[in-house]
Every structure is written in structure tokens, then in C-alpha cells.
Design a protein around this motif. Structure first.
Motif, PDB file in Angstrom:
ATOM      1  N   PHE A   1       3.077  -4.506 -14.595  1.00 47.14           N
ATOM      2  CA  PHE A   1       3.335  -3.946 -15.915  1.00 47.14           C
ATOM      3  C   PHE A   1       2.352  -2.876 -16.380  1.00 47.14           C
ATOM      4  N   ILE A   2       1.224  -2.697 -15.715  1.00 47.71           N
ATOM      5  CA  ILE A   2       0.226  -1.735 -16.188  1.00 47.71           C
ATOM      6  C   ILE A   2       0.108  -0.533 -15.255  1.00 47.71           C
ATOM      7  N   ARG A   3       0.022  -0.763 -13.953  1.00 44.59           N
ATOM      8  CA  ARG A   3      -0.194   0.319 -12.996  1.00 44.59           C
ATOM      9  C   ARG A   3       1.011   1.244 -12.949  1.00 44.59           C
ATOM     10  N   LYS A   4       0.732   2.546 -12.879  1.00 45.32           N
ATOM     11  CA  LYS A   4       1.800   3.542 -12.747  1.00 45.32           C
ATOM     12  C   LYS A   4       2.111   3.710 -11.261  1.00 45.32           C
ATOM     13  N   TRP A   5       3.369   3.556 -10.892  1.00 42.38           N
ATOM     14  CA  TRP A   5       3.808   3.667  -9.505  1.00 42.38           C
ATOM     15  C   TRP A   5       4.516   4.987  -9.310  1.00 42.38           C
ATOM     16  N   LYS A   6       4.446   5.477  -8.083  1.00 38.43           N
ATOM     17  CA  LYS A   6       5.165   6.724  -7.810  1.00 38.43           C
ATOM     18  C   LYS A   6       6.666   6.460  -7.897  1.00 38.43           C
ATOM     19  N   LYS A   7       7.366   7.451  -8.323  1.00 33.72           N
ATOM     20  CA  LYS A   7       8.820   7.329  -8.466  1.00 33.72           C
ATOM     21  C   LYS A   7       9.468   7.354  -7.088  1.00 33.72           C
ATOM     22  N   PRO A   8      10.422   6.453  -6.843  1.00 32.76           N
ATOM     23  CA  PRO A   8      11.106   6.495  -5.552  1.00 32.76           C
ATOM     24  C   PRO A   8      11.951   7.765  -5.445  1.00 32.76           C
ATOM     25  N   GLN A   9      11.929   8.343  -4.257  1.00 32.97           N
ATOM     26  CA  GLN A   9      12.709   9.561  -4.033  1.00 32.97           C
ATOM     27  C   GLN A   9      14.143   9.198  -3.742  1.00 32.97           C
ATOM     28  N   THR A  10      15.036   9.904  -4.387  1.00 31.37           N
ATOM     29  CA  THR A  10      16.443   9.680  -4.137  1.00 31.37           C
ATOM     30  C   THR A  10      16.973  10.774  -3.230  1.00 31.37           C
ATOM     31  N   VAL A  11      17.792  10.380  -2.297  1.00 32.63           N
ATOM     32  CA  VAL A  11      18.374  11.316  -1.351  1.00 32.63           C
ATOM     33  C   VAL A  11      19.820  11.558  -1.763  1.00 32.63           C
ATOM     34  N   ILE A  12      20.148  12.807  -1.975  1.00 35.30           N
ATOM     35  CA  ILE A  12      21.511  13.167  -2.356  1.00 35.30           C
ATOM     36  C   ILE A  12      22.219  13.715  -1.115  1.00 35.30           C
TER      37      ILE A  12
ATOM     38  N   TYR B   1       0.833  -1.207   0.000  1.00 37.59           N
ATOM     39  CA  TYR B   1       0.000   0.000   0.000  1.00 37.59           C
ATOM     40  C   TYR B   1       0.870   1.261   0.000  1.00 37.59           C
ATOM     41  N   GLN B   2       2.027   1.204   0.651  1.00 37.39           N
ATOM     42  CA  GLN B   2       2.957   2.339   0.662  1.00 37.39           C
ATOM     43  C   GLN B   2       3.726   2.462  -0.656  1.00 37.39           C
ATOM     44  N   GLU B   3       3.458   1.578  -1.591  1.00 37.48           N
ATOM     45  CA  GLU B   3       4.035   1.556  -2.933  1.00 37.48           C
ATOM     46  C   GLU B   3       5.552   1.356  -2.920  1.00 37.48           C
ATOM     47  N   LYS B   4       6.011   0.465  -2.077  1.00 35.65           N
ATOM     48  CA  LYS B   4       7.425   0.103  -2.076  1.00 35.65           C
ATOM     49  C   LYS B   4       7.703  -0.783  -3.284  1.00 35.65           C
ATOM     50  N   GLN B   5       8.756  -0.476  -4.013  1.00 37.90           N
ATOM     51  CA  GLN B   5       9.054  -1.220  -5.236  1.00 37.90           C
ATOM     52  C   GLN B   5       9.367  -2.686  -4.965  1.00 37.90           C
ATOM     53  N   TRP B   6      10.084  -2.979  -3.896  1.00 34.10           N
ATOM     54  CA  TRP B   6      10.420  -4.376  -3.601  1.00 34.10           C
ATOM     55  C   TRP B   6       9.152  -5.173  -3.289  1.00 34.10           C
ATOM     56  N   ALA B   7       8.187  -4.552  -2.603  1.00 30.72           N
ATOM     57  CA  ALA B   7       6.921  -5.241  -2.300  1.00 30.72           C
ATOM     58  C   ALA B   7       6.131  -5.485  -3.583  1.00 30.72           C
ATOM     59  N   ARG B   8       6.194  -4.535  -4.485  1.00 33.20           N
ATOM     60  CA  ARG B   8       5.510  -4.681  -5.768  1.00 33.20           C
ATOM     61  C   ARG B   8       6.025  -5.905  -6.513  1.00 33.20           C
ATOM     62  N   TRP B   9       7.347  -6.031  -6.629  1.00 35.90           N
ATOM     63  CA  TRP B   9       7.896  -7.121  -7.432  1.00 35.90           C
ATOM     64  C   TRP B   9       7.776  -8.471  -6.730  1.00 35.90           C
TER      65      TRP B   9
END
Length: 124
Positions: free
Chosen positions: A111-122, A52-60
Motif C-alpha cells: 500500500f505504500i511503495r510505488k511500483w512501476k506500471k505494467p506495460q501493455t502490449v497492443i 525484485y522484477q516488480e511483478k504485480q502477482w509476486a507483490r500481492w
């Protein structure tokens, strides 16, 4: 409209399938493996939170597990078709519906749903 409504629906259906499987197993075989089943349910709750928090690892992870579950359910339907008989009609319909859900959910989330882009910390 809630942007995460699709995730809520997929998570809710997954919970319903899990709870139905636990109830059906316990009605058939008794509460012999209730601890393992409840621990899997707790892991599903934790995993669903990260999905639900849209974590990429959870998605895959969900995509891989869904596609494997869909393939296994499809093979179960094919084996029931080979057995034939009127007693397997409801089982084939139920397992076939599960296969369709898991395959569809895996393809949609992967492959269909658009996910939010992960934020990168510089860091400097």
C-alpha cells in the motif's frame, strides 16, 4: 540511490529469517525435514527474483503471505505472554520482531511503495 534498495533489504531480511528458522529447527530436531526446508528455500529464491522484477502477482502474494505470517506471529507472542515466565522472554522478543517485520513489509509493499506500471502490449 538504488530504486530497488527497499526490495533488496526486504528480500535479504526474509532470507535471514528463513535460514535462521532452518538452522534452529535442525539444531532442535535434527535433519528430519531438511529436504522440505531446502525446497521452500529454493522457492523463496525463485519468488524473490520475481518480486525484485516488480511483478504485480509476486507483490500481492508477498503481501498476503506477510500479513498472514505477521498475524500468526502476533498470536504466538500473545500465547507466550499467557504462559509467562523468564524462559519465554527471548522467544517473545524474537517472534514479536518477526511479527513486526512481516506486518510492516506487507503493508509497505502492498500500500505504500510505488511500483512501476505494467506495460501493455497492443496487438494489431
Amino acid at each position: 540511490m538504488n530504486k530497488k534498495l527497499d526490495l533488496i533489504v526486504i528480500i535479504a531480511i526474509t532470507f535471514l529469517i528463513s535460514i535462521a528458522a532452518i538452522v534452529a529447527f535442525n539444531m532442535e530436531f535434527g535433519p528430519t525435514k531438511i529436504a522440505a526446508q531446502l525446497s521452500r528455500l529454493v522457492l523463496l529464491v525463485i519468488f524473490s527474483y520475481f518480486l525484485y522484477q516488480e511483478k504485480q502477482w509476486a507483490r500481492w502474494i508477498f503481501v498476503v503471505i506477510s500479513l498472514l505470517a505477521g498475524a500468526a506471529s502476533s498470536l504466538a507472542v500473545l500465547s507466550l505472554v499467557g504462559l509467562g515466565g523468564p524462559d519465554f522472554g527471548v522467544a517473545m522478543l524474537t517472534i514479536g520482531t518477526m511479527a513486526l517485520f512481516y506486518l510492516s513489509a506487507g503493508i509497505y509493499l502492498g500500500f505504500i511503495r510505488k511500483w512501476k506500471k505494467p506495460q501493455t502490449v497492443i496487438q494489431r
